[in-house]
Design a protein around this motif. Sequence first.
Motif, mmCIF file in Angstrom:
data_model
loop_
_atom_site.group_PDB
_atom_site.id
_atom_site.type_symbol
_atom_site.label_atom_id
_atom_site.label_comp_id
_atom_site.label_asym_id
_atom_site.label_seq_id
_atom_site.Cartn_x
_atom_site.Cartn_y
_atom_site.Cartn_z
ATOM 1 N N PHE A 1 -36.488 27.877 26.079
ATOM 2 C CA PHE A 1 -35.727 26.636 25.897
ATOM 3 C C PHE A 1 -36.438 25.574 27.384
ATOM 4 O O PHE A 1 -37.131 24.179 27.376
ATOM 5 N N ASN B 1 -35.412 27.832 18.063
ATOM 6 C CA ASN B 1 -35.476 27.739 19.775
ATOM 7 C C ASN B 1 -35.987 26.365 20.078
ATOM 8 O O ASN B 1 -36.111 25.511 20.892
ATOM 9 N N GLN C 1 -37.098 24.353 18.146
ATOM 10 C CA GLN C 1 -37.443 22.879 17.036
ATOM 11 C C GLN C 1 -37.166 22.432 18.812
ATOM 12 O O GLN C 1 -37.573 20.901 18.418
ATOM 13 N N THR C 2 -36.400 23.080 19.411
ATOM 14 C CA THR C 2 -36.187 21.472 20.147
ATOM 15 C C THR C 2 -37.351 20.647 21.062
ATOM 16 O O THR C 2 -36.871 20.098 21.874
ATOM 17 N N HIS D 1 -36.636 17.152 23.118
ATOM 18 C CA HIS D 1 -36.425 16.488 24.032
ATOM 19 C C HIS D 1 -37.108 15.739 24.969
ATOM 20 O O HIS D 1 -38.474 16.193 24.934
ATOM 21 N N VAL E 1 -29.891 18.170 19.755
ATOM 22 C CA VAL E 1 -30.858 19.418 20.997
ATOM 23 C C VAL E 1 -28.836 20.233 21.284
ATOM 24 O O VAL E 1 -29.534 21.575 21.357
ATOM 25 N N GLN F 1 -29.256 22.751 17.995
ATOM 26 C CA GLN F 1 -29.770 23.583 18.057
ATOM 27 C C GLN F 1 -29.243 24.682 18.896
ATOM 28 O O GLN F 1 -30.028 25.649 18.260
#
Length: 332
Positions: A158, A198, A200-201, A205, A249, A252
Amino acid sequence: TGEAVTSVAKDETIVVSMCVGVALAFVLSMLNKLTGLGLLSRMAERVTFVLIPPLLLIFLVLGTIFLGVATPTEGGAMGALGAFAMAMLRGRLSMSLLKQALNTTTKLSCFVVFILIGSTIFSLVFQGVDGPRWVEHLLSGLPGGQVGFLIVVNIMIFFLAFFLDFFELSFIVVPLLAPVADKLGIDLIWFGVLLAVNMQTSFMHPPFGFALFYLRSVAPVVAYTDKVTKKLIQPVTTMQIYWGAVPFVLIQIVMVGMIITFPGIVSSGLDKPEVYDMDKIRLQMETEMQNSDLPELHMPEEGTAPEPGAASPDAHDPLKDMQDAVEGEKKK
């Protein structure tokens, strides 16, 4: 002989059912427009015709992959071909737009290839200094076993996604984590889906989220007057886009926690192990052997020598060999 039983995967059933529903809605909308029956309101009819092309494009990419018609790479090519055809049908395809698309595609392809080359060099150097063994000892010794490993890995992924793109994480970080997960007894398909959710975040961001850049490119920078309502629309700032991505986010992150807590969300759709019925296999083989033209094997009586050309008692029994092979496959 037993009857063949065929089963259809759930994902294929869902995709085909959705395609039939969309096609039916499109046909009804066309009949309503041509005949003027008034089955649908003007807004519902317009929404149908506006949504069908994007849904068709989604089917060309994801539907063909789910149905097993195309690989992910071929699905992307079919999506590009579908977008090309839609642009031509709507009269929005120009030579300048085509050149821009080819230029962008070439840059992105070169970008991915150079990442692949760099990750390969990094992997070779890292393996040369026994880096994977160090990572394996570091991560396999975490407290909590599998759960501790999954929590630490997802937190690391992340935060790395803030500065690394999906491609870098896939080519550099994931190959270091997969052997450790395999050694801990974690299903690699389930683990791959977990990391994909995970990662995909990384699109959402800051500071390198691609989705944020896409929104910034289409969001208004200066105030403008809406053509329908005649109201003054204020511009969308970059900070508003960043804050708007926060709920997605968080969704997710919740999905990552749900996949860890309830593994069946992913693993229930995987192929189930085959269950063999030895009695049916034996009956089928006996039937096939009786219908074949093989010579009948006569076993000599006890204390007598076998006839010339007769099968030896120590000869392999094909039925027993097949049974042993099936049992060995079940043990695997």
